[in-house]
Design a protein around this motif. Structure first.
Motif, PDB file in Angstrom:
ATOM      1  N   ARG A   1      -1.528  21.109  10.003  1.00  0.00           N
ATOM      2  CA  ARG A   1      -1.499  20.892  11.451  1.00  0.00           C
ATOM      3  C   ARG A   1      -1.642  19.421  11.825  1.00  0.00           C
ATOM      4  O   ARG A   1      -1.432  19.057  12.986  1.00  0.00           O
ATOM      5  CB  ARG A   1      -2.600  21.712  12.135  1.00  0.00           C
ATOM      6  N   LYS A   2      -1.984  18.580  10.852  1.00  0.00           N
ATOM      7  CA  LYS A   2      -2.074  17.151  11.120  1.00  0.00           C
ATOM      8  C   LYS A   2      -0.723  16.456  10.983  1.00  0.00           C
ATOM      9  O   LYS A   2      -0.615  15.251  11.217  1.00  0.00           O
ATOM     10  CB  LYS A   2      -3.099  16.503  10.185  1.00  0.00           C
ATOM     11  N   LEU A   3       0.301  17.228  10.598  1.00  0.00           N
ATOM     12  CA  LEU A   3       1.655  16.691  10.505  1.00  0.00           C
ATOM     13  C   LEU A   3       2.459  17.123  11.726  1.00  0.00           C
ATOM     14  O   LEU A   3       2.147  18.130  12.365  1.00  0.00           O
ATOM     15  CB  LEU A   3       2.336  17.192   9.232  1.00  0.00           C
ATOM     16  N   ILE A   4       3.505  16.363  12.028  1.00  0.00           N
ATOM     17  CA  ILE A   4       4.333  16.705  13.182  1.00  0.00           C
ATOM     18  C   ILE A   4       5.010  18.053  12.950  1.00  0.00           C
ATOM     19  O   ILE A   4       5.128  18.527  11.818  1.00  0.00           O
ATOM     20  CB  ILE A   4       5.388  15.611  13.462  1.00  0.00           C
ATOM     21  N   GLU A   5       5.485  18.665  14.015  1.00  0.00           N
ATOM     22  CA  GLU A   5       6.029  20.020  13.953  1.00  0.00           C
ATOM     23  C   GLU A   5       7.201  20.135  12.981  1.00  0.00           C
ATOM     24  O   GLU A   5       7.318  21.127  12.250  1.00  0.00           O
ATOM     25  CB  GLU A   5       6.464  20.473  15.347  1.00  0.00           C
ATOM     26  N   ALA A   6       8.075  19.118  12.952  1.00  0.00           N
ATOM     27  CA  ALA A   6       9.239  19.168  12.056  1.00  0.00           C
ATOM     28  C   ALA A   6       8.802  19.237  10.598  1.00  0.00           C
ATOM     29  O   ALA A   6       9.382  19.977   9.792  1.00  0.00           O
ATOM     30  CB  ALA A   6      10.130  17.952  12.287  1.00  0.00           C
ATOM     31  N   ASP A   7       7.771  18.467  10.241  1.00  0.00           N
ATOM     32  CA  ASP A   7       7.266  18.489   8.869  1.00  0.00           C
ATOM     33  C   ASP A   7       6.591  19.823   8.561  1.00  0.00           C
ATOM     34  O   ASP A   7       6.696  20.346   7.446  1.00  0.00           O
ATOM     35  CB  ASP A   7       6.282  17.343   8.646  1.00  0.00           C
ATOM     36  N   GLN A   8       5.884  20.376   9.532  1.00  0.00           N
ATOM     37  CA  GLN A   8       5.252  21.677   9.334  1.00  0.00           C
ATOM     38  C   GLN A   8       6.295  22.748   9.033  1.00  0.00           C
ATOM     39  O   GLN A   8       6.136  23.554   8.106  1.00  0.00           O
ATOM     40  CB  GLN A   8       4.458  22.073  10.579  1.00  0.00           C
ATOM     41  N   LYS A   9       7.369  22.755   9.806  1.00  0.00           N
ATOM     42  CA  LYS A   9       8.419  23.752   9.609  1.00  0.00           C
ATOM     43  C   LYS A   9       9.092  23.574   8.255  1.00  0.00           C
ATOM     44  O   LYS A   9       9.420  24.560   7.574  1.00  0.00           O
ATOM     45  CB  LYS A   9       9.447  23.653  10.739  1.00  0.00           C
ATOM     46  N   PHE A  10       9.304  22.313   7.859  1.00  0.00           N
ATOM     47  CA  PHE A  10       9.920  22.040   6.561  1.00  0.00           C
ATOM     48  C   PHE A  10       9.050  22.600   5.438  1.00  0.00           C
ATOM     49  O   PHE A  10       9.540  23.264   4.517  1.00  0.00           O
ATOM     50  CB  PHE A  10      10.108  20.534   6.374  1.00  0.00           C
ATOM     51  N   LEU A  11       7.746  22.343   5.501  1.00  0.00           N
ATOM     52  CA  LEU A  11       6.834  22.806   4.457  1.00  0.00           C
ATOM     53  C   LEU A  11       6.768  24.326   4.398  1.00  0.00           C
ATOM     54  O   LEU A  11       6.804  24.927   3.320  1.00  0.00           O
ATOM     55  CB  LEU A  11       5.436  22.237   4.700  1.00  0.00           C
ATOM     56  N   GLU A  12       6.659  24.949   5.552  1.00  0.00           N
ATOM     57  CA  GLU A  12       6.559  26.407   5.587  1.00  0.00           C
ATOM     58  C   GLU A  12       7.823  27.057   5.035  1.00  0.00           C
ATOM     59  O   GLU A  12       7.760  28.056   4.313  1.00  0.00           O
ATOM     60  CB  GLU A  12       6.282  26.866   7.016  1.00  0.00           C
ATOM     61  N   ALA A  13       8.974  26.464   5.348  1.00  0.00           N
ATOM     62  CA  ALA A  13      10.235  27.008   4.834  1.00  0.00           C
ATOM     63  C   ALA A  13      10.340  26.798   3.328  1.00  0.00           C
ATOM     64  O   ALA A  13      10.750  27.695   2.585  1.00  0.00           O
ATOM     65  CB  ALA A  13      11.419  26.349   5.542  1.00  0.00           C
ATOM     66  N   HIS A  14       9.940  25.616   2.861  1.00  0.00           N
ATOM     67  CA  HIS A  14      10.065  25.298   1.435  1.00  0.00           C
ATOM     68  C   HIS A  14       9.174  26.189   0.580  1.00  0.00           C
ATOM     69  O   HIS A  14       9.619  26.758  -0.418  1.00  0.00           O
ATOM     70  CB  HIS A  14       9.710  23.834   1.188  1.00  0.00           C
ATOM     71  N   PHE A  15       7.917  26.319   0.962  1.00  0.00           N
ATOM     72  CA  PHE A  15       6.973  27.046   0.119  1.00  0.00           C
ATOM     73  C   PHE A  15       7.001  28.556   0.332  1.00  0.00           C
ATOM     74  O   PHE A  15       6.305  29.294  -0.364  1.00  0.00           O
ATOM     75  CB  PHE A  15       5.558  26.494   0.313  1.00  0.00           C
ATOM     76  N   SER A  16       7.797  29.017   1.271  1.00  0.00           N
ATOM     77  CA  SER A  16       7.951  30.464   1.441  1.00  0.00           C
ATOM     78  C   SER A  16       9.210  30.967   0.759  1.00  0.00           C
ATOM     79  O   SER A  16       9.460  32.165   0.706  1.00  0.00           O
ATOM     80  CB  SER A  16       8.001  30.834   2.927  1.00  0.00           C
ATOM     81  N   LYS A  17      10.021  30.034   0.213  1.00  0.00           N
ATOM     82  CA  LYS A  17      11.264  30.425  -0.447  1.00  0.00           C
ATOM     83  C   LYS A  17      10.981  31.238  -1.694  1.00  0.00           C
ATOM     84  O   LYS A  17      10.081  30.944  -2.456  1.00  0.00           O
ATOM     85  CB  LYS A  17      12.080  29.186  -0.846  1.00  0.00           C
TER      86      LYS A  17
END
Length: 218
Positions: free
Chosen positions: A61-77
């Protein structure tokens, strides 16, 4: 001593989680930036690894929204070896033969062995081997019988080797490039990546296991 050393490597290798992201610039909600790879996302905590080897763990949550979405998409693959975009082509895999050197990313390369006992459509564990003076195809020959018994994919990094303090991050980068490429192109279970080596290569393997381990372990 040898049995204990091998067991230690297996335990540490099992700590490896999903595939790391590429090196990219991350931006915090306060506007600060850092260039790093994300090695894990666990319980809302992301671990970033800079090129110099510095590890940063912080709330997503300390990262901007775009980075949060990128991380969530990457690690949920989830890798799907049967269909869909990015599927791993089991039908085209060459088994029972040591291949390489195979070019990975950023001038890294490796030799690869996929066992004939590999079951089509099933993800397999991976053992990344490292040699004290760099890796050779011969390093995999002594491991083939065991790999066939348990259905394990083998690889050895050509460039990673033991050296002085400046060599550790270089060898780690080569190994990460190899693992990233192998997990993209073969049916590897990303939760079952192990590290091993002989003599000086064993030290490189231990370093890899710690640096590429899951967040919250250390």
């Amino acid at each position: 001593m040898k049995a204990f050393f091998c067991s230690l490597l297996i335990l540490m290798g099992a700590m490896h989680g999903a595939e790391w992201t590429e090196m990219r610039v991350w931006t915090s909600t306060s506007g600060s930036k850092v260039s790093a790879e994300a090695s894990s996302l666990t319980n809302g905590q992301v671990t970033l690894e800079t090129k110099s080897g510095k590890r940063i763990t912080l709330s997503i949550r300390k990262l901007i929204e775009a980075d949060q979405k990128f991380l969530e998409a990457h690690f949920s693959k989830k890798h799907d070896g049967n269909s869909g975009e990015g599927a791993k082509p089991d039908a085209t895999l060459v088994t029972g033969k040591i291949l390489g050197p195979i070019e990975a990313d950023h001038d890294s390369s490796y030799h690869l062995y996929i066992p004939e006992s590999l079951t089509s459509g099933v993800e397999a564990p991976l053992l990344l081997w490292t040699g004290g003076g760099g890796g050779k195809s011969e390093d995999l020959k002594r491991l083939i019988n065991g790999a066939e018994i348990i259905g394990m994919i083998l690889a050895v990094s050509v460039e990673a080797k033991e050296g002085g303090e400046d060599q550790w991050p270089v060898s780690l980068a080569h190994c990460k490039d190899c693992v990233r490429h192998i997990t993209r192109t073969t049916p590897v279970d990303s939760d079952s990546i192990f590290y091993g080596g002989q003599k000086g290569g064993g030290a490189v393997a231990i370093h890899n296991a710690f640096k590429m381990g899951s967040a919250g372990t250390f």
